[in-house]
Design an enzyme around this catalytic site. Structure first.
Site, PDB file in Angstrom:
ATOM      1  N   SER A 155       0.853  -1.194   0.000  1.00  0.00           N
ATOM      2  CA  SER A 155       0.000   0.000   0.000  1.00  0.00           C
ATOM      3  C   SER A 155       0.884   1.238   0.000  1.00  0.00           C
ATOM      4  O   SER A 155       2.024   1.213   0.491  1.00  0.00           O
ATOM      5  CB  SER A 155      -0.896   0.014   1.238  1.00  0.00           C
ATOM      6  OG  SER A 155      -1.590   1.248   1.356  1.00  0.00           O
ATOM      7  N   TYR A 169      -2.413  -0.363  10.071  1.00  0.00           N
ATOM      8  CA  TYR A 169      -2.428  -0.732   8.660  1.00  0.00           C
ATOM      9  C   TYR A 169      -1.132  -0.327   7.960  1.00  0.00           C
ATOM     10  O   TYR A 169      -0.508  -1.139   7.256  1.00  0.00           O
ATOM     11  CB  TYR A 169      -3.620  -0.080   7.962  1.00  0.00           C
ATOM     12  CG  TYR A 169      -3.773  -0.456   6.519  1.00  0.00           C
ATOM     13  CD1 TYR A 169      -4.326  -1.682   6.157  1.00  0.00           C
ATOM     14  CD2 TYR A 169      -3.375   0.415   5.498  1.00  0.00           C
ATOM     15  CE1 TYR A 169      -4.460  -2.038   4.826  1.00  0.00           C
ATOM     16  CE2 TYR A 169      -3.515   0.069   4.165  1.00  0.00           C
ATOM     17  CZ  TYR A 169      -4.057  -1.158   3.837  1.00  0.00           C
ATOM     18  OH  TYR A 169      -4.201  -1.500   2.503  1.00  0.00           O
TER      19      TYR A 169
END
Length: 264
Positions: A155, A169
């Protein structure tokens, strides 16, 4: 040793015919697009999710591409479940040529309020789950002495912090990025390539509450030079490239598909 490609090799460098691709998180937006995209280029596809019924739509779309599809229930955080999934793939499909680790979760809280149990769930799904799936694919490729492609899902949050509470995350995706490089270095001697796609935020049912919030949307778009959130289909080109012989000299690479977010 020099490896030279002929014209016929170049023409077919994106062809995945005869390959078996495993995609975890196959019921999610990324996983579904990945399955359809790889099938369109000739791969037979195995999709996994904890809930088998959630894979029905993906299987149907893969079969529309003329490819074979197999759905398997799998919890990527459980080593026995991942091992059983890989055994079923090999038993029914004969091999694993491509592994895409699409399964993952997110939790957003201010860092000072992040519940440690939620933190651990994110780490287990995104980091432990990625390693377990890579291990099983790697073992099959090594056992068969055949080259293969493993594609992890990172990501933009693995590169850059964000004010919206991504301490779990973002940290997990940073770990996925480094794990990708570590596996690439270790498994290059087996001709196993390990690369990563690092998306910006993209439209899924899970991100709709964020992207439909005018204030949050403005924050996210201010960080994406192309000025829009991605669609799951935006990742198909990168995925097919990394899965295919077209990227035969690439391993350990983190490919940003992020509208320019990592650039500035």
């Amino acid at each position: 040793m020099r490896v030279k490609m002929g014209l016929d090799d170049i023409k077919s460098m994106f062809d995945l015919s005869g390959k078996v691709a495993v995609i975890t998180g196959g019921s999610g937006g990324f996983g579904r697009a990945a399955a359809i995209g790889l099938a369109a280029y000739g791969a037979n596809v195995v999709v996994t999710s904890r809930t088998l019924s959630s894979l029905e739509e993906t299987v149907s779309e893969v079969e529309k591409q003329g490819a074979q599809a197999l759905a398997i229930s799998c919890d990527v955080t459980d080593a026995d479940s991942v091992s059983a999934m890989a055994k079923q793939v090999v038993d029914q499909c004969g091999k694993i040529d491509i592994m895409v680790t699409g399964a993952g979760i997110a939790a957003r809280h201010p860092a000072e309020e992040m519940p440690i149990d939620e933190w651990q769930k994110v780490m287990d799904a995104n980091v432990k789950g990625t390693l377990l799936c890579c291990q099983e694919a790697g073992r099959d490729m090594i056992r068969r002495s055949e080259p293969g492609s493993i594609i992890t899902v990172g990501s933009i949050r693995g590169f850059l912090g964000h004010p919206a509470g991504y301490s779990a995350y973002g940290t997990s995706k940073g770990a996925v990025h480094l794990l990708t490089k570590q596996l690439a270095c270790e498994w290059a001697k087996f001709q196993i390539r390990v690369n990563c796609i690092a998306p910006c935020i993209f439209w899924t049912p899970l991100t709709e509450p964020i992207l439909n919030d005018a204030e949050m949307y403005k924050i996210f778009m201010s960080r994406i030079p192309l000025g829009r959130a991605a669609e799951p289909e935006d990742f198909i080109g990168a995925l097919v490239y990394l899965a295919s012989p077209a990227s035969s000299m690439m391993t350990g690479h983190i490919m940003s598909v992020d509208g320019g977010a990592a650039a500035g």
